[in-house]
Design a protein around this motif. Structure first.
Motif, PDB file in Angstrom:
ATOM      1  N   ALA A  14       0.677  -1.291   0.080  1.00  0.00           N
ATOM      2  CA  ALA A  14      -0.088  -0.119  -0.200  1.00  0.00           C
ATOM      3  C   ALA A  14       0.992   1.251  -0.025  1.00  0.00           C
ATOM      4  CB  ALA A  14      -1.021  -0.058   1.164  1.00  0.00           C
ATOM      5  N   ILE A  15       2.172   1.055   0.432  1.00  0.00           N
ATOM      6  CA  ILE A  15       2.947   2.286   0.659  1.00  0.00           C
ATOM      7  C   ILE A  15       4.318   2.178  -0.127  1.00  0.00           C
ATOM      8  CG2 ILE A  15       1.978   3.189   2.659  1.00  0.00           C
ATOM      9  CD1 ILE A  15       4.197   1.911   4.121  1.00  0.00           C
ATOM     10  N   GLU A  16       4.704   0.935  -0.567  1.00  0.00           N
ATOM     11  CA  GLU A  16       5.857   0.900  -1.099  1.00  0.00           C
ATOM     12  C   GLU A  16       5.601   0.774  -3.001  1.00  0.00           C
ATOM     13  OE1 GLU A  16       8.219  -1.963   1.865  1.00  0.00           O
ATOM     14  OE2 GLU A  16       7.440  -2.914   0.005  1.00  0.00           O
ATOM     15  N   GLU A  17       6.683   1.358  -3.416  1.00  0.00           N
ATOM     16  CA  GLU A  17       6.576   1.139  -4.847  1.00  0.00           C
ATOM     17  C   GLU A  17       7.501  -0.082  -5.410  1.00  0.00           C
ATOM     18  OE1 GLU A  17       4.850   3.195  -6.649  1.00  0.00           O
ATOM     19  OE2 GLU A  17       4.409   4.359  -4.799  1.00  0.00           O
ATOM     20  N   ASN A  18       6.727  -0.864  -6.272  1.00  0.00           N
ATOM     21  CA  ASN A  18       7.524  -2.096  -6.790  1.00  0.00           C
ATOM     22  C   ASN A  18       6.568  -2.714  -8.052  1.00  0.00           C
ATOM     23  OD1 ASN A  18       5.100  -3.728  -5.914  1.00  0.00           O
ATOM     24  ND2 ASN A  18       5.858  -3.541  -4.052  1.00  0.00           N
ATOM     25  N   GLN A  19       7.183  -3.730  -8.715  1.00  0.00           N
ATOM     26  CA  GLN A  19       6.696  -4.167  -9.897  1.00  0.00           C
ATOM     27  C   GLN A  19       5.236  -4.479 -10.019  1.00  0.00           C
ATOM     28  OE1 GLN A  19       9.463  -7.481  -9.550  1.00  0.00           O
ATOM     29  NE2 GLN A  19       7.815  -8.615 -10.551  1.00  0.00           N
ATOM     30  N   PHE A  20       4.653  -5.176  -8.596  1.00  0.00           N
ATOM     31  CA  PHE A  20       3.388  -5.520  -8.383  1.00  0.00           C
ATOM     32  C   PHE A  20       2.265  -4.385  -8.271  1.00  0.00           C
ATOM     33  CE2 PHE A  20       6.117  -8.578  -6.007  1.00  0.00           C
ATOM     34  CZ  PHE A  20       6.075  -9.302  -6.708  1.00  0.00           C
ATOM     35  N   VAL A  21       2.712  -3.455  -7.599  1.00  0.00           N
ATOM     36  CA  VAL A  21       2.102  -1.952  -7.402  1.00  0.00           C
ATOM     37  C   VAL A  21       1.726  -1.329  -8.881  1.00  0.00           C
ATOM     38  CG1 VAL A  21       1.969   0.289  -6.346  1.00  0.00           C
ATOM     39  CG2 VAL A  21       2.404  -1.890  -5.127  1.00  0.00           C
ATOM     40  N   GLU A  22       2.878  -1.302  -9.480  1.00  0.00           N
ATOM     41  CA  GLU A  22       2.713  -0.674 -10.722  1.00  0.00           C
ATOM     42  C   GLU A  22       1.772  -1.349 -11.793  1.00  0.00           C
ATOM     43  OE1 GLU A  22       4.255   2.390 -12.048  1.00  0.00           O
ATOM     44  OE2 GLU A  22       4.808   2.320  -9.793  1.00  0.00           O
ATOM     45  N   GLU A  23       1.782  -2.753 -11.520  1.00  0.00           N
ATOM     46  CA  GLU A  23       0.639  -3.340 -12.402  1.00  0.00           C
ATOM     47  C   GLU A  23      -1.009  -2.948 -11.921  1.00  0.00           C
ATOM     48  OE1 GLU A  23      -0.388  -5.344 -15.599  1.00  0.00           O
ATOM     49  OE2 GLU A  23       1.740  -5.039 -14.891  1.00  0.00           O
ATOM     50  N   TRP A  24      -0.867  -3.229 -10.819  1.00  0.00           N
ATOM     51  CA  TRP A  24      -2.021  -2.755 -10.177  1.00  0.00           C
ATOM     52  C   TRP A  24      -2.668  -1.378 -10.693  1.00  0.00           C
ATOM     53  CZ3 TRP A  24      -1.041  -3.839  -4.117  1.00  0.00           C
ATOM     54  CH2 TRP A  24      -0.969  -5.286  -4.255  1.00  0.00           C
ATOM     55  N   LYS A  25      -1.767  -0.310 -10.579  1.00  0.00           N
ATOM     56  CA  LYS A  25      -2.065   0.997 -11.084  1.00  0.00           C
ATOM     57  C   LYS A  25      -2.462   0.756 -12.681  1.00  0.00           C
ATOM     58  CE  LYS A  25       1.260   3.410  -7.954  1.00  0.00           C
ATOM     59  NZ  LYS A  25       2.318   4.306  -8.062  1.00  0.00           N
ATOM     60  N   HIS A  26      -1.668   0.150 -13.269  1.00  0.00           N
ATOM     61  CA  HIS A  26      -1.946  -0.009 -14.685  1.00  0.00           C
ATOM     62  C   HIS A  26      -3.253  -0.546 -15.144  1.00  0.00           C
ATOM     63  CE1 HIS A  26      -1.178  -0.758 -18.907  1.00  0.00           C
ATOM     64  NE2 HIS A  26      -1.547  -2.220 -18.719  1.00  0.00           N
ATOM     65  N   ILE A  27      -3.587  -1.304 -14.406  1.00  0.00           N
ATOM     66  CA  ILE A  27      -4.980  -2.048 -14.446  1.00  0.00           C
ATOM     67  C   ILE A  27      -6.102  -1.302 -14.185  1.00  0.00           C
ATOM     68  CG2 ILE A  27      -6.502  -3.858 -13.753  1.00  0.00           C
ATOM     69  CD1 ILE A  27      -3.840  -5.799 -13.394  1.00  0.00           C
ATOM     70  N   GLY A  28      -5.752  -0.437 -13.000  1.00  0.00           N
ATOM     71  CA  GLY A  28      -6.978   0.526 -12.769  1.00  0.00           C
ATOM     72  C   GLY A  28      -6.997   1.638 -13.579  1.00  0.00           C
ATOM     73  N   SER A  29      -6.108   2.214 -14.247  1.00  0.00           N
ATOM     74  CA  SER A  29      -6.216   3.277 -15.271  1.00  0.00           C
ATOM     75  C   SER A  29      -6.446   2.634 -16.761  1.00  0.00           C
ATOM     76  CB  SER A  29      -4.960   3.829 -15.552  1.00  0.00           C
ATOM     77  OG  SER A  29      -3.926   2.858 -16.063  1.00  0.00           O
ATOM     78  N   ARG A  30      -6.457   1.096 -16.917  1.00  0.00           N
ATOM     79  CA  ARG A  30      -6.726   0.654 -18.337  1.00  0.00           C
ATOM     80  C   ARG A  30      -8.346   0.117 -18.373  1.00  0.00           C
ATOM     81  NH1 ARG A  30      -6.576  -4.205 -20.698  1.00  0.00           N
ATOM     82  NH2 ARG A  30      -5.902  -5.441 -19.071  1.00  0.00           N
ATOM     83  N   ILE A  31      -8.778  -0.521 -17.446  1.00  0.00           N
ATOM     84  CA  ILE A  31      -9.995  -1.044 -17.576  1.00  0.00           C
ATOM     85  C   ILE A  31     -11.274  -0.105 -17.398  1.00  0.00           C
ATOM     86  CG2 ILE A  31      -9.340  -3.277 -16.488  1.00  0.00           C
ATOM     87  CD1 ILE A  31     -10.699  -2.600 -13.953  1.00  0.00           C
ATOM     88  N   PRO A  32     -12.417  -0.231 -17.894  1.00  0.00           N
ATOM     89  CA  PRO A  32     -13.540   0.699 -17.599  1.00  0.00           C
ATOM     90  C   PRO A  32     -13.642   0.981 -16.370  1.00  0.00           C
ATOM     91  CG  PRO A  32     -14.264  -1.088 -19.180  1.00  0.00           C
ATOM     92  CD  PRO A  32     -12.925  -1.550 -18.389  1.00  0.00           C
ATOM     93  N   GLU A  33     -14.371   2.267 -15.946  1.00  0.00           N
ATOM     94  CA  GLU A  33     -14.250   2.785 -14.548  1.00  0.00           C
ATOM     95  C   GLU A  33     -15.573   2.265 -14.168  1.00  0.00           C
ATOM     96  OE1 GLU A  33     -15.453   6.857 -12.266  1.00  0.00           O
ATOM     97  OE2 GLU A  33     -13.685   6.972 -13.221  1.00  0.00           O
ATOM     98  N   PRO A  34     -15.540   1.389 -13.014  1.00  0.00           N
ATOM     99  CA  PRO A  34     -16.709   0.702 -12.399  1.00  0.00           C
ATOM    100  C   PRO A  34     -17.708   1.591 -11.837  1.00  0.00           C
ATOM    101  CG  PRO A  34     -14.697   0.009 -11.252  1.00  0.00           C
ATOM    102  CD  PRO A  34     -14.427   1.260 -11.937  1.00  0.00           C
TER     103      PRO A  34
END
Length: 253
Positions: A14-34
């Motif tokens: 929730a507070i660190e920056e890493n490859q996993f978090v980057e992918e979560w951010k990417h998915i949040g910006s790519r999929i339709p807004e719920p």
């Protein structure tokens, strides 16, 4: 809407920056807004199936010994009473309305990165500790119609989750953890849901993958809500600390 399973791992994501978090951010910006998010978190593990139906929910810090910064995060998304009661009506099993819980770290540690503004309503469905794998999967099937209503069905857990065997000095995963993770990936991509439900066919790795179903079960809800024609994306394929899998799945129509 898609349906999504995230391997949430440590609350520190929730507070660190890493490859996993980057992918979560990417998915949040790519999929339709719920319009709303139905969260099935490993950390609301109850004796029956429960659902939140209030307009608001608190942020729950159901973890211990972490930095102060983590406990200062407040995920103040609104609830979604309309969708919660709709979801309850779709489930054939008994469902209890329960607003004594809140957004636990299985939910907010991921959504805090995907939707940091907390501007999308969220409601949680608990994982029934007494349910079978088939019953978890069936609830997912029954909830699948929420996707057409604009609801993101979001499961948060870990395919491999054995805290008794965590190795804090290990970056990757034990061979058995990798083996079980690969078994699940292979069968999901081949659309052999029955093999995922019958996960013990993975062999000895299944005996070590998790002691209880809490972190594996959220995947079953997401898998049940998926459709045959969905495109499947596997992301964050990795095991960490020996005995945790971060692998996630996105099902998109």
């Amino acid at each position: 809407m898609p349906t999504l399973f995230v391997g949430h791992g440590s609350p520190m994501n929730a507070i660190e920056e890493n490859q996993f978090v980057e992918e979560w951010k990417h998915i949040g910006s790519r999929i339709p807004e719920p319009k709303a998010i139905l969260a099935v978190s490993a950390h609301w593990y109850t004796k029956d199936t429960r659902i939140m139906t209030e307009e608001t929910a608190s942020t729950i810090y159901d973890m211990y010994g972490f930095p102060k910064e983590l406990y200062e995060i407040v995920y103040n998304a609104k609830g979604a009473p309309h969708f919660a009661r709709l979801a309850k009506s779709m489930i054939s099993a008994d469902v209890v309305e329960d607003n004594s819980w809140g957004y636990d770290h299985g939910t907010w540690s991921v959504l805090h990165r995907m939707y940091p503004e907390a501007d999308i309503p969220v409601f949680q469905l608990s994982v029934d500790r007494n349910a079978t794998v088939e019953q978890h999967y069936k609830i997912g099937q029954e909830l699948s119609g929420l996707r057409e209503q604009g609801v993101l069905i979001f499961g948060s857990g870990n395919v491999v989750h054995n805290l008794s065997r965590v190795n804090w000095e290990m970056e990757g995963g034990y061979s058995w953890a990798e083996e079980f993770d690969d078994y699940i990936i292979e069968n999901i991509l081949a659309r052999r849901d029955e093999a995922v439900l019958d996960y013990e066919k993975a062999g000895s790795s299944a005996q070590l993958a998790f002691p209880i179903l809490d972190h594996f079960a959220p995947l079953l809800y997401v898998l049940g809500a998926a459709k045959e024609e969905d495109e499947i994306t596997v992301f964050n394929k990795a095991c960490v600390l020996g005995s945790l899998s971060m692998t996630g799945y996105l099902f998109e129509s």
